[in-house]
Scaffold this motif. Structure first.
Motif, PDB file in Angstrom:
ATOM      1  N   VAL A  49       6.657   2.234  -6.598  1.00 23.25           N
ATOM      2  CA  VAL A  49       5.643   2.362  -7.642  1.00 23.25           C
ATOM      3  C   VAL A  49       4.942   3.704  -7.488  1.00 23.25           C
ATOM      4  O   VAL A  49       4.500   4.062  -6.400  1.00 23.25           O
ATOM      5  N   ASP A  50       4.849   4.427  -8.575  1.00 20.14           N
ATOM      6  CA  ASP A  50       4.217   5.737  -8.544  1.00 20.14           C
ATOM      7  C   ASP A  50       2.711   5.578  -8.604  1.00 20.14           C
ATOM      8  O   ASP A  50       2.155   5.227  -9.639  1.00 20.14           O
ATOM      9  N   HIS A  51       2.045   5.812  -7.464  1.00 21.24           N
ATOM     10  CA  HIS A  51       0.583   5.726  -7.417  1.00 21.24           C
ATOM     11  C   HIS A  51      -0.060   7.112  -7.442  1.00 21.24           C
ATOM     12  O   HIS A  51      -1.241   7.255  -7.165  1.00 21.24           O
ATOM     13  N   ALA A  52       0.731   8.135  -7.743  1.00 23.35           N
ATOM     14  CA  ALA A  52       0.180   9.486  -7.763  1.00 23.35           C
ATOM     15  C   ALA A  52      -0.867   9.603  -8.863  1.00 23.35           C
ATOM     16  O   ALA A  52      -0.679   9.088  -9.969  1.00 23.35           O
ATOM     17  N   PRO A  53      -1.991  10.244  -8.580  1.00 19.71           N
ATOM     18  CA  PRO A  53      -3.039  10.357  -9.597  1.00 19.71           C
ATOM     19  C   PRO A  53      -2.577  11.180 -10.778  1.00 19.71           C
ATOM     20  O   PRO A  53      -1.886  12.188 -10.628  1.00 19.71           O
ATOM     21  N   LYS A  54      -2.897  10.721 -11.961  1.00 19.24           N
ATOM     22  CA  LYS A  54      -2.541  11.437 -13.189  1.00 19.24           C
ATOM     23  C   LYS A  54      -3.615  12.481 -13.499  1.00 19.24           C
ATOM     24  O   LYS A  54      -4.778  12.311 -13.162  1.00 19.24           O
ATOM     25  N   ALA A  55      -3.182  13.558 -14.131  1.00 26.41           N
ATOM     26  CA  ALA A  55      -4.129  14.606 -14.508  1.00 26.41           C
ATOM     27  C   ALA A  55      -5.125  14.045 -15.510  1.00 26.41           C
ATOM     28  O   ALA A  55      -4.730  13.400 -16.486  1.00 26.41           O
ATOM     29  N   PRO A  56      -6.411  14.219 -15.273  1.00 26.93           N
ATOM     30  CA  PRO A  56      -7.403  13.658 -16.196  1.00 26.93           C
ATOM     31  C   PRO A  56      -7.350  14.332 -17.557  1.00 26.93           C
ATOM     32  O   PRO A  56      -7.044  15.524 -17.662  1.00 26.93           O
ATOM     33  N   TYR A  57      -7.606  13.561 -18.582  1.00 29.78           N
ATOM     34  CA  TYR A  57      -7.640  14.107 -19.926  1.00 29.78           C
ATOM     35  C   TYR A  57      -8.874  14.978 -20.094  1.00 29.78           C
ATOM     36  O   TYR A  57      -9.972  14.595 -19.721  1.00 29.78           O
ATOM     37  N   GLN A  58      -8.671  16.160 -20.609  1.00 26.21           N
ATOM     38  CA  GLN A  58      -9.777  17.082 -20.836  1.00 26.21           C
ATOM     39  C   GLN A  58     -10.024  17.231 -22.332  1.00 26.21           C
ATOM     40  O   GLN A  58      -9.083  17.326 -23.121  1.00 26.21           O
ATOM     41  N   ARG A  59     -11.273  17.257 -22.662  1.00 27.76           N
ATOM     42  CA  ARG A  59     -11.650  17.366 -24.067  1.00 27.76           C
ATOM     43  C   ARG A  59     -11.114  18.663 -24.660  1.00 27.76           C
ATOM     44  O   ARG A  59     -11.212  19.727 -24.057  1.00 27.76           O
ATOM     45  N   GLY A  60     -10.533  18.529 -25.814  1.00 27.53           N
ATOM     46  CA  GLY A  60     -10.004  19.711 -26.494  1.00 27.53           C
ATOM     47  C   GLY A  60      -8.513  19.894 -26.293  1.00 27.53           C
ATOM     48  O   GLY A  60      -7.902  20.736 -26.945  1.00 27.53           O
ATOM     49  N   THR A  61      -7.903  19.113 -25.401  1.00 31.94           N
ATOM     50  CA  THR A  61      -6.461  19.213 -25.194  1.00 31.94           C
ATOM     51  C   THR A  61      -5.757  18.158 -26.025  1.00 31.94           C
ATOM     52  O   THR A  61      -6.343  17.142 -26.401  1.00 31.94           O
TER      53      THR A  61
ATOM     54  N   PHE B 116       0.824  -1.213   0.000  1.00 30.82           N
ATOM     55  CA  PHE B 116       0.000   0.000   0.000  1.00 30.82           C
ATOM     56  C   PHE B 116       0.859   1.265   0.000  1.00 30.82           C
ATOM     57  O   PHE B 116       0.401   2.316  -0.433  1.00 30.82           O
ATOM     58  N   ASP B 117       2.094   1.160   0.478  1.00 28.36           N
ATOM     59  CA  ASP B 117       3.008   2.297   0.443  1.00 28.36           C
ATOM     60  C   ASP B 117       3.709   2.430  -0.902  1.00 28.36           C
ATOM     61  O   ASP B 117       4.484   3.371  -1.118  1.00 28.36           O
ATOM     62  N   GLY B 118       3.461   1.468  -1.802  1.00 27.21           N
ATOM     63  CA  GLY B 118       4.043   1.559  -3.132  1.00 27.21           C
ATOM     64  C   GLY B 118       5.386   0.901  -3.276  1.00 27.21           C
ATOM     65  O   GLY B 118       6.107   1.152  -4.235  1.00 27.21           O
ATOM     66  N   VAL B 119       5.774   0.058  -2.338  1.00 26.80           N
ATOM     67  CA  VAL B 119       7.041  -0.655  -2.433  1.00 26.80           C
ATOM     68  C   VAL B 119       6.732  -2.093  -2.797  1.00 26.80           C
ATOM     69  O   VAL B 119       6.150  -2.826  -2.011  1.00 26.80           O
ATOM     70  N   VAL B 120       7.100  -2.485  -4.003  1.00 27.57           N
ATOM     71  CA  VAL B 120       6.726  -3.799  -4.520  1.00 27.57           C
ATOM     72  C   VAL B 120       7.978  -4.642  -4.709  1.00 27.57           C
ATOM     73  O   VAL B 120       8.890  -4.238  -5.425  1.00 27.57           O
ATOM     74  N   PRO B 121       8.056  -5.822  -4.086  1.00 26.28           N
ATOM     75  CA  PRO B 121       9.225  -6.689  -4.283  1.00 26.28           C
ATOM     76  C   PRO B 121       9.355  -7.109  -5.741  1.00 26.28           C
ATOM     77  O   PRO B 121       8.367  -7.365  -6.420  1.00 26.28           O
ATOM     78  N   LEU B 122      10.605  -7.171  -6.225  1.00 28.71           N
ATOM     79  CA  LEU B 122      10.863  -7.613  -7.588  1.00 28.71           C
ATOM     80  C   LEU B 122      11.039  -9.117  -7.677  1.00 28.71           C
ATOM     81  O   LEU B 122      11.024  -9.686  -8.745  1.00 28.71           O
ATOM     82  N   GLY B 123      11.242  -9.778  -6.568  1.00 23.69           N
ATOM     83  CA  GLY B 123      11.478 -11.214  -6.574  1.00 23.69           C
ATOM     84  C   GLY B 123      11.534 -11.736  -5.162  1.00 23.69           C
ATOM     85  O   GLY B 123      10.931 -11.166  -4.261  1.00 23.69           O
TER      86      GLY B 123
END
Length: 257
Positions: A191-203, A175-182
């Motif tokens: 892992v970057d769980h930061a929310p991405k800017a939503p796509y806006q119509r016309g951009t 939940f903190d974004g640390v994922v074991p590789l093996g």
């Protein structure tokens, strides 16, 4: 959709859980009920699913879903998978610290252990005080009950308190974004769980390519919809039989686990 969790797939742990040989009478009784009548109360399903995944055994929820899919008479593929998402905290559910006790849950609702005695006959004569924790009974009482732990009935496959503590640390990392590789010691990544800017119509979603519909190229002429020519065609499904409408079957099955 699913969080990235490095679940285990230990055949011995999975088989013991599936067959009701974990050494925890409540868990074993529920799993044996599944094999006997193909059904379990929904809270019993919660308990055994939590026990298999984040609660105690840390095994992949997909393996548990296969067992449920095969044995449950009311199995539904979509509901089954979604519920395993939830109980393993792989998706939909954030309170991973809420773990069902494989001891106290059954004891709360059935203090005499009648359900356990029915599906785990090895414990039929075990005093109620020890029916959910037979390993705590003195050897003399185990012998009187004709159920010696480790001989007639398995010892607990894991220590619940220790397993829960270790698993909560793993879930916190997820939940903190640390994922074991093996395997342990193989390294981790954030892992970057930061929310991405939503796509806006016309951009323009791709700045490397010119916008194909800029405001300067748009025409102010209103669009008109072409009129339909000829009679309206009825849907080929309009007169179809119910079986034709519903002939898709279930989304898929896992097959025998």
């Amino acid at each position: 959709l699913c969080r990235q969790v490095l679940w285990g797939r230990d055949p011995q742990l999975l088989q013991a859980w599936k067959e009701g040989r974990t050494g925890y009478p409540w868990i074993d009784a529920v799993m044996r009920q599944l094999h006997t009548i193909g059904w379990m109360h929904h809270l019993a399903r919660h308990c055994v699913a939590c026990f298999l995944t984040r609660g105690d055994l840390w095994q992949h929820w997909e393996e548990g879903a296969k067992v449920f899919e095969y044995y449950l008479v009311d199995a539904d593929w979509a509901l089954n998978v979604a519920n395993w998402y939830w109980l393993s905290a792989s998706a939909f559910f954030d309170h991973y610290e809420r773990v069902y006790s494989p001891i106290n849950f059954g004891k709360k609702y059935d203090p005499e252990g009648r359900f356990v005695r029915h599906y785990v006959p090895e414990l039929r004569d075990m005093p109620a005080r020890y029916v959910y924790e037979p390993w705590k009974a003195p050897l003399s009482i185990q012998q009187m009950a004709k159920c010696v732990v480790g001989v007639d009935y398995p010892a607990p496959i894991v220590d619940h308190n220790k397993a829960k503590e270790a698993n909560m640390k793993k879930m916190k990392d997820v939940f903190d974004g640390v994922v074991p590789l093996g395997p342990p010691g193989a390294g981790v990544k954030a892992v970057d769980h930061a929310p991405k800017a939503p796509y806006q119509r016309g951009t323009n979603p791709d700045p490397t390519r010119p916008h194909s519909s800029s405001s300067s190229s748009r025409t102010s002429k209103p669009k008109t919809r072409a009129k339909r020519q000829g009679p309206v065609q009825s849907s080929p499904w309009a007169s179809a039989s119910p079986s034709a409408k519903d002939g898709y079957g279930r989304p898929g099955t896992y097959g025998k686990p």
